[in-house]
Design a protein around this motif. Structure first.
Motif, PDB file in Angstrom:
ATOM      1  N   THR A   1     -68.613  62.180  50.223  1.00  0.00           N
ATOM      2  CA  THR A   1     -69.649  61.254  49.740  1.00  0.00           C
ATOM      3  C   THR A   1     -70.378  62.022  48.542  1.00  0.00           C
ATOM      4  O   THR A   1     -70.510  61.111  47.481  1.00  0.00           O
ATOM      5  N   ASN A   2     -70.526  62.975  48.484  1.00  0.00           N
ATOM      6  CA  ASN A   2     -70.944  63.961  47.271  1.00  0.00           C
ATOM      7  C   ASN A   2     -70.048  64.903  46.907  1.00  0.00           C
ATOM      8  O   ASN A   2     -69.523  65.839  47.747  1.00  0.00           O
ATOM      9  N   ILE A   3     -69.707  65.041  45.480  1.00  0.00           N
ATOM     10  CA  ILE A   3     -69.317  66.477  45.034  1.00  0.00           C
ATOM     11  C   ILE A   3     -70.145  67.090  43.876  1.00  0.00           C
ATOM     12  O   ILE A   3     -70.338  66.347  43.030  1.00  0.00           O
ATOM     13  N   LEU A   4     -70.747  68.044  44.267  1.00  0.00           N
ATOM     14  CA  LEU A   4     -71.712  68.671  43.492  1.00  0.00           C
ATOM     15  C   LEU A   4     -71.289  70.097  42.428  1.00  0.00           C
ATOM     16  O   LEU A   4     -70.514  70.504  43.296  1.00  0.00           O
ATOM     17  N   TYR A   5     -71.497  70.251  41.397  1.00  0.00           N
ATOM     18  CA  TYR A   5     -71.069  71.336  40.556  1.00  0.00           C
ATOM     19  C   TYR A   5     -72.169  72.155  39.920  1.00  0.00           C
ATOM     20  O   TYR A   5     -73.060  71.712  39.397  1.00  0.00           O
ATOM     21  N   VAL A   6     -72.031  73.341  40.213  1.00  0.00           N
ATOM     22  CA  VAL A   6     -72.999  74.308  39.523  1.00  0.00           C
ATOM     23  C   VAL A   6     -72.367  75.443  39.077  1.00  0.00           C
ATOM     24  O   VAL A   6     -71.371  76.078  39.407  1.00  0.00           O
ATOM     25  N   GLU A   7     -72.648  75.813  37.659  1.00  0.00           N
ATOM     26  CA  GLU A   7     -72.209  76.842  37.081  1.00  0.00           C
ATOM     27  C   GLU A   7     -72.949  78.045  37.283  1.00  0.00           C
ATOM     28  O   GLU A   7     -74.158  78.002  36.917  1.00  0.00           O
ATOM     29  N   TYR A   8     -72.369  79.143  37.849  1.00  0.00           N
ATOM     30  CA  TYR A   8     -73.235  80.320  38.419  1.00  0.00           C
ATOM     31  C   TYR A   8     -73.874  81.004  37.019  1.00  0.00           C
ATOM     32  O   TYR A   8     -73.033  81.169  36.155  1.00  0.00           O
ATOM     33  N   SER A   9     -75.023  81.281  37.185  1.00  0.00           N
ATOM     34  CA  SER A   9     -75.917  81.871  36.080  1.00  0.00           C
ATOM     35  C   SER A   9     -76.161  83.320  36.184  1.00  0.00           C
ATOM     36  O   SER A   9     -76.818  83.967  35.411  1.00  0.00           O
ATOM     37  N   GLY A  10     -75.518  83.987  37.326  1.00  0.00           N
ATOM     38  CA  GLY A  10     -75.897  85.367  37.504  1.00  0.00           C
ATOM     39  C   GLY A  10     -76.819  85.530  38.457  1.00  0.00           C
ATOM     40  O   GLY A  10     -76.871  86.786  39.068  1.00  0.00           O
ATOM     41  N   ASP A  11     -77.361  84.609  39.104  1.00  0.00           N
ATOM     42  CA  ASP A  11     -78.264  84.700  40.346  1.00  0.00           C
ATOM     43  C   ASP A  11     -78.423  83.430  40.942  1.00  0.00           C
ATOM     44  O   ASP A  11     -78.793  82.284  40.484  1.00  0.00           O
ATOM     45  N   LEU A  12     -77.688  83.333  42.316  1.00  0.00           N
ATOM     46  CA  LEU A  12     -77.662  82.236  43.082  1.00  0.00           C
ATOM     47  C   LEU A  12     -79.168  81.477  43.266  1.00  0.00           C
ATOM     48  O   LEU A  12     -79.142  80.274  43.340  1.00  0.00           O
ATOM     49  N   HIS A  13     -80.096  82.351  43.542  1.00  0.00           N
ATOM     50  CA  HIS A  13     -81.633  81.895  43.691  1.00  0.00           C
ATOM     51  C   HIS A  13     -81.808  80.965  42.530  1.00  0.00           C
ATOM     52  O   HIS A  13     -82.289  79.795  42.661  1.00  0.00           O
ATOM     53  N   GLN A  14     -81.660  81.724  41.339  1.00  0.00           N
ATOM     54  CA  GLN A  14     -81.973  81.185  40.071  1.00  0.00           C
ATOM     55  C   GLN A  14     -81.028  79.655  39.854  1.00  0.00           C
ATOM     56  O   GLN A  14     -81.767  78.875  39.296  1.00  0.00           O
ATOM     57  N   SER A  15     -79.856  79.637  40.205  1.00  0.00           N
ATOM     58  CA  SER A  15     -78.953  78.590  39.914  1.00  0.00           C
ATOM     59  C   SER A  15     -79.722  77.477  40.954  1.00  0.00           C
ATOM     60  O   SER A  15     -79.508  76.444  40.328  1.00  0.00           O
ATOM     61  N   VAL A  16     -80.185  77.498  42.113  1.00  0.00           N
ATOM     62  CA  VAL A  16     -80.703  76.518  43.067  1.00  0.00           C
ATOM     63  C   VAL A  16     -81.870  76.144  42.264  1.00  0.00           C
ATOM     64  O   VAL A  16     -82.104  74.885  42.183  1.00  0.00           O
ATOM     65  N   THR A  17     -82.747  76.991  41.779  1.00  0.00           N
ATOM     66  CA  THR A  17     -83.955  76.709  41.292  1.00  0.00           C
ATOM     67  C   THR A  17     -83.979  75.924  40.139  1.00  0.00           C
ATOM     68  O   THR A  17     -84.310  74.854  39.612  1.00  0.00           O
ATOM     69  N   ASP A  18     -82.672  76.079  39.133  1.00  0.00           N
ATOM     70  CA  ASP A  18     -82.306  75.654  37.814  1.00  0.00           C
ATOM     71  C   ASP A  18     -81.900  74.090  37.991  1.00  0.00           C
ATOM     72  O   ASP A  18     -81.775  73.450  37.041  1.00  0.00           O
ATOM     73  N   MET A  19     -81.449  73.714  39.267  1.00  0.00           N
ATOM     74  CA  MET A  19     -80.963  72.463  39.251  1.00  0.00           C
ATOM     75  C   MET A  19     -82.015  71.526  38.977  1.00  0.00           C
ATOM     76  O   MET A  19     -83.153  71.570  39.100  1.00  0.00           O
ATOM     77  N   ASP A  20     -81.290  70.148  38.415  1.00  0.00           N
ATOM     78  CA  ASP A  20     -82.431  69.236  37.900  1.00  0.00           C
ATOM     79  C   ASP A  20     -82.513  68.080  38.897  1.00  0.00           C
ATOM     80  O   ASP A  20     -81.510  67.204  38.888  1.00  0.00           O
ATOM     81  N   PHE A  21     -83.598  67.840  39.401  1.00  0.00           N
ATOM     82  CA  PHE A  21     -83.839  66.853  40.512  1.00  0.00           C
ATOM     83  C   PHE A  21     -84.789  65.858  39.980  1.00  0.00           C
ATOM     84  O   PHE A  21     -85.725  66.177  39.002  1.00  0.00           O
ATOM     85  N   THR A  22     -84.518  64.632  40.168  1.00  0.00           N
ATOM     86  CA  THR A  22     -85.407  63.459  39.688  1.00  0.00           C
ATOM     87  C   THR A  22     -87.047  63.797  39.848  1.00  0.00           C
ATOM     88  O   THR A  22     -87.966  63.383  39.149  1.00  0.00           O
ATOM     89  N   ASP A  23     -87.249  64.342  40.968  1.00  0.00           N
ATOM     90  CA  ASP A  23     -88.762  64.514  41.374  1.00  0.00           C
ATOM     91  C   ASP A  23     -89.294  65.874  41.048  1.00  0.00           C
ATOM     92  O   ASP A  23     -90.326  66.100  41.513  1.00  0.00           O
ATOM     93  N   ASP A  24     -88.643  66.727  40.286  1.00  0.00           N
ATOM     94  CA  ASP A  24     -89.098  67.750  39.755  1.00  0.00           C
ATOM     95  C   ASP A  24     -90.166  67.287  38.744  1.00  0.00           C
ATOM     96  O   ASP A  24     -89.985  66.468  37.831  1.00  0.00           O
ATOM     97  N   LEU A  25     -91.554  68.121  38.828  1.00  0.00           N
ATOM     98  CA  LEU A  25     -92.618  67.794  38.067  1.00  0.00           C
ATOM     99  C   LEU A  25     -92.469  69.114  37.000  1.00  0.00           C
ATOM    100  O   LEU A  25     -92.411  70.210  37.109  1.00  0.00           O
ATOM    101  N   PRO A  26     -93.124  68.780  35.641  1.00  0.00           N
ATOM    102  CA  PRO A  26     -93.227  69.745  34.691  1.00  0.00           C
ATOM    103  C   PRO A  26     -94.189  71.047  35.130  1.00  0.00           C
ATOM    104  O   PRO A  26     -93.943  71.952  34.564  1.00  0.00           O
ATOM    105  N   GLU A  27     -95.154  70.647  35.752  1.00  0.00           N
ATOM    106  CA  GLU A  27     -96.070  71.618  36.156  1.00  0.00           C
ATOM    107  C   GLU A  27     -95.618  72.299  37.447  1.00  0.00           C
ATOM    108  O   GLU A  27     -96.273  73.373  37.966  1.00  0.00           O
ATOM    109  N   ASP A  28     -94.459  71.882  38.095  1.00  0.00           N
ATOM    110  CA  ASP A  28     -93.849  72.735  39.299  1.00  0.00           C
ATOM    111  C   ASP A  28     -93.591  74.063  38.927  1.00  0.00           C
ATOM    112  O   ASP A  28     -92.992  74.415  37.830  1.00  0.00           O
TER     113      ASP A  28
END
Length: 750
Positions: free
Chosen positions: A205-232
């Motif tokens: 149904t979906n294939i998602l791609y993440v370029e590892y940035s040296g920290d998996l926790h940070q890689s998940v944080t840095d994903m770009d979701f439509t409901d992310d708010l600038p003040e989050d």
């Protein structure tokens, strides 16, 4: 092609214009444009508002898009039908544009003018409910409209062989859910993962791609979701993203590329392995105890000869020599590609290249090291020597060596070639394009460049990048970070480049390096990029250990930055007080810093409910700005705004108004009374007037503020709407009247 590449083709004229040289199509933002989540950049819509530019757009479509289309007439007919059936378009507009559609020779101009018209229309954000589809059901929701910048890059168009490995990988993913695709650098792991995604996409149904940035926790944080708010906060972003990813089922594949660490180096791996979706890691590390597919050399000679032929046009004429070259570099995919490009460039004929490679083989002390053995380290050393030999055979110019030196710092996902060229002050892309042809620089898409990991290692050892030798790049990054009012769409890649500088550069000018880090930190704070902020704090601590480097101001700034990331107010206050204690004497040189330290300490006291102490330090900060003629600087705006807010809370509204009026005059004198800073001050004065029940005066200030917001955000109506909502929620009677008035004026313009 990807969405950003498509827009590069459509808006080529815009992208090639000198005034837009630093413009880049950020993948996440482009996805928002395509899915109706954000209005297209006003720079683009303004550019194509002119009829002459629309004619140029029609020419560009004819040149760049028509050759790619199987039935352009059908596409034009469909667009025309959609346009004519749109009830929100006036009949006059329809009739005007329809005149261009009727003659076949002006249909592309019709399309160009229609695109320009579409970009100029009032933007209405599409309401996406994808995130609400999680509940229940056996399948994951379709998430590409919800998670931006997650599309899998296309595999290399010269991808060959690996049929057996693709089938085996699919079986392993079905049986084990989590698979580590393991192999040495340059053997083709990432390309195999991309090829798998392309060939087996109908199974997911979906294939998602993440370029590892040296920290998996940070890689998940840095994903770009439509409901992310600038003040989050980063914690809030991570919590939302992690919860969503945990909800995805095994019909979703997550590819984590270049996961080149061990289990102990990234503790978050254990959490990610509990996700229910299938996960494919590409890695140079061997994860014993997990499901591993080891990728080895391509053994079919015909496949590697086919790969060579893709880059070397005379391969067939020298087939025997080419096949010997392939064997000499041990069928290493990346080495074969580099050798083919070297031959195509005519630097050496095949027989001389083969001789050079054999000399390198003979010069190695241990013949066994060259044999195709299974030990990963020896293999890596062998291939590294092949690549190093091929690298040394090129006589690249001094300018190209300088470029290679700076390229060492780019993130794995790369960056726009135009932006990188601008950082280095290059007037053309000629040298970069030459390096792409050699194979040293990867063109990830037609507009994004990066270095292959093996080339990066060699370039680091050969060019030895330092603060002094890379001063042009560092100066450019520093200049961007000092322009606090300027937004850049590529800020994550900018910060990743800075992090690579911290890890890889030779620190031969500590004073310059300290200033660079100190100027970058506030820009990271603006974007809440906590990973980079913590990285800079760690580096500053290391540099300022002892008294060999830095001044009292440097040590004060370090403590101030530590207070910025501190979550406990009491501890943050202690750090700010320690920062102030570092400055024994206030001078012209450090007055600005001391003023900011007092303002920051005052803000912390205010948060902690200690209003008298807050007032004392805020006043000291503003007084220092006055005494040193620094009220014109950007720092005075938040300082005086915060001070006015505090005075209002302390029932000293007249003094608050007086401070804001003074600030308004400063902004008007040094900037203008049509900028956002001026609008924010007017809004603050409106708030104070409402609190003191001076309704008519409040309305006057709000009208001034709204008029500026309307002008500045003319192409971003969603921002104006947010401001209306803000006022309506706080002050219904005033807000509604203003909102209606501004909306009416916008409708008239339409």
């Amino acid at each position: 092609m990807s969405q950003p590449e498509f827009l590069y083709e459509v808006f080529e004229d815009f992208m090639n214009s000198p005034e837009n040289k630093d413009f880049s199509f950020d993948n996440g933002l482009v996805c928002r444009w395509m899915t109706g989540q954000a209005k297209i950049s006003p720079k683009i819509s303004t550019y194509y508002a002119k009829p002459s530019k629309q004619e140029k757009l029609a020419e560009t479509i004819h040149q760049n898009l028509l050759p790619l289309m199987t039935d352009c007439n059908k596409a034009l007919q469909d667009v025309y039908t959609l346009f004519m059936q749109d009830t929100t378009v006036s009949e006059a507009k329809k009739n005007k544009l329809a005149l261009l559609y009727k003659p076949a020779d002006s249909r592309l101009l019709f399309l160009a003018k229609l695109i320009a018209f579409g970009m100029e229309r009032q933007f209405v954000k599409r309401d996406t409910k994808n995130q609400k589809l999680i509940a229940g059901g056996a399948l994951s929701p379709v998430v590409l409209d919800y998670i931006m910048d997650s599309e899998v890059p296309r595999p290399c168009r010269h991808f060959v062989g690996r049929k057996e490995e693709l089938g085996k990988l699919h079986t392993m993913l079905e049986e084990n859910s989590k698979v580590f695709l393991y192999g040495i650098a340059g053997i083709g792991k990432s390309e195999l993962a991309k090829a798998y995604a392309k060939q087996y996409k109908k199974y997911y149904t979906n294939i998602l791609y993440v370029e590892y940035s040296g920290d998996l926790h940070q890689s998940v944080t840095d994903m770009d979701f439509t409901d992310d708010l600038p003040e989050d906060s980063e914690e809030e972003r991570f919590r939302k993203h992690n919860r969503f990813l945990r909800s995805l089922k095994d019909d979703t594949l997550l590819i984590i590329d270049n996961f080149n660490v061990t289990v102990t180096q990234d503790s978050f791996l254990s959490v990610v392995l509990k996700y229910r979706c299938r996960i494919l890691f590409t890695t140079r590390s061997k994860f014993d105890g997990h499901c591993i597919l080891q990728l080895k050399e391509i053994w079919e000679p015909s496949c590697l000869f086919q790969l060579t032929s893709a880059f070397y046009s005379e391969a067939e004429e020298h087939r025997t020599l080419v096949e010997e070259i392939i064997e000499t570099v041990h069928r290493h995919t990346f080495a074969v590609e580099l050798a083919a490009k070297l031959l195509e460039n005519g630097i050496l004929p095949p027989e001389q290249l083969l001789e050079k490679l054999r000399e390198e083989k003979a010069s190695l002390e241990n013949e066994d090291k060259i044999s195709a053995i299974k030990d990963g380290q020896n293999n890596k050393a062998t291939y590294y020597n092949h690549i190093h030999t091929l690298f040394s055979l090129y006589s690249i110019s001094q300018e190209q060596q300088d470029i290679m030196r700076d390229l060492c710092f780019l993130p794995p996902a790369g960056i726009s070639a135009r932006i990188f060229a601008d950082w280095l002050g290059l007037t053309t892309l000629n040298d970069i394009n030459d390096l792409i042809e050699t194979g040293f620089v990867q063109a990830n898409t037609r507009h994004t460049i990066s270095l292959h990991p093996m080339i990066q290692e060699i370039a680091l050892s050969e060019t030895r990048p330092s603060i002094t030798s890379c001063h042009t790049l560092l100066d450019s990054l520093q200049k961007i970070c000092l322009m606090h009012g300027m937004e850049v769409s590529y800020y994550k890649k900018l910060f990743q480049t800075v992090e690579n500088v911290i890890h890889l550069i030779e620190k031969d000018d500590i004073s310059k390096y300290l200033l660079f880090l100190e100027d970058v930190f506030p820009y990271m704070e603006k974007y809440l990029y906590q990973k980079g902020m913590k990285e800079i704090i760690r580096e500053l601590k290391q540099l300022l250990k002892g008294n060999n480097h830095g001044t009292s101001s440097d040590r004060a700034l370090l403590l101030d930055y530590q207070a910025t990331v501190e979550t406990k107010p009491e501890k943050a206050i202690k750090l700010e007080k320690e920062a102030l204690a570092q400055i024994k004497e206030i001078t012209e040189t450090n007055a600005h810093l001391v003023s900011n330290l007092h303002a920051n300490l005052g803000g912390l006291y205010r948060m902690n409910g200690q209003t008298e102490l807050a007032k004392e330090h805020m006043e000291k900060g503003i007084l220092l700005l006055e005494q040193n003629n620094l009220l014109y600087t950007n720092d005075s705006i938040p300082q005086i705004n915060n001070y006015a807010a505090l005075l209002t809370e302390m029932q000293e509204s007249e003094r608050a108004m007086s401070a804001l009026q003074k600030l308004a005059q400063i902004i008007k004198h040094y900037n203008s009374d049509h900028c956002l800073d001026y609008a924010q001050v007017q809004e603050s004065m409106g708030n104070i007037c409402l609190i003191t029940a001076n309704i008519s005066q409040a309305k006057s200030h709000f009208k001034k503020a709204m008029k500026i917001y309307e002008n500045v955000w003319a192409d971003e109506p969603e921002l104006i709407e947010e401001k209306y909502q803000e006022i309506q929620e706080l002050y219904p009677q005033i807000g509604i009247a203003l909102a209606k008035g501004i909306l009416a004026s916008i409708n008239k313009q339409e």
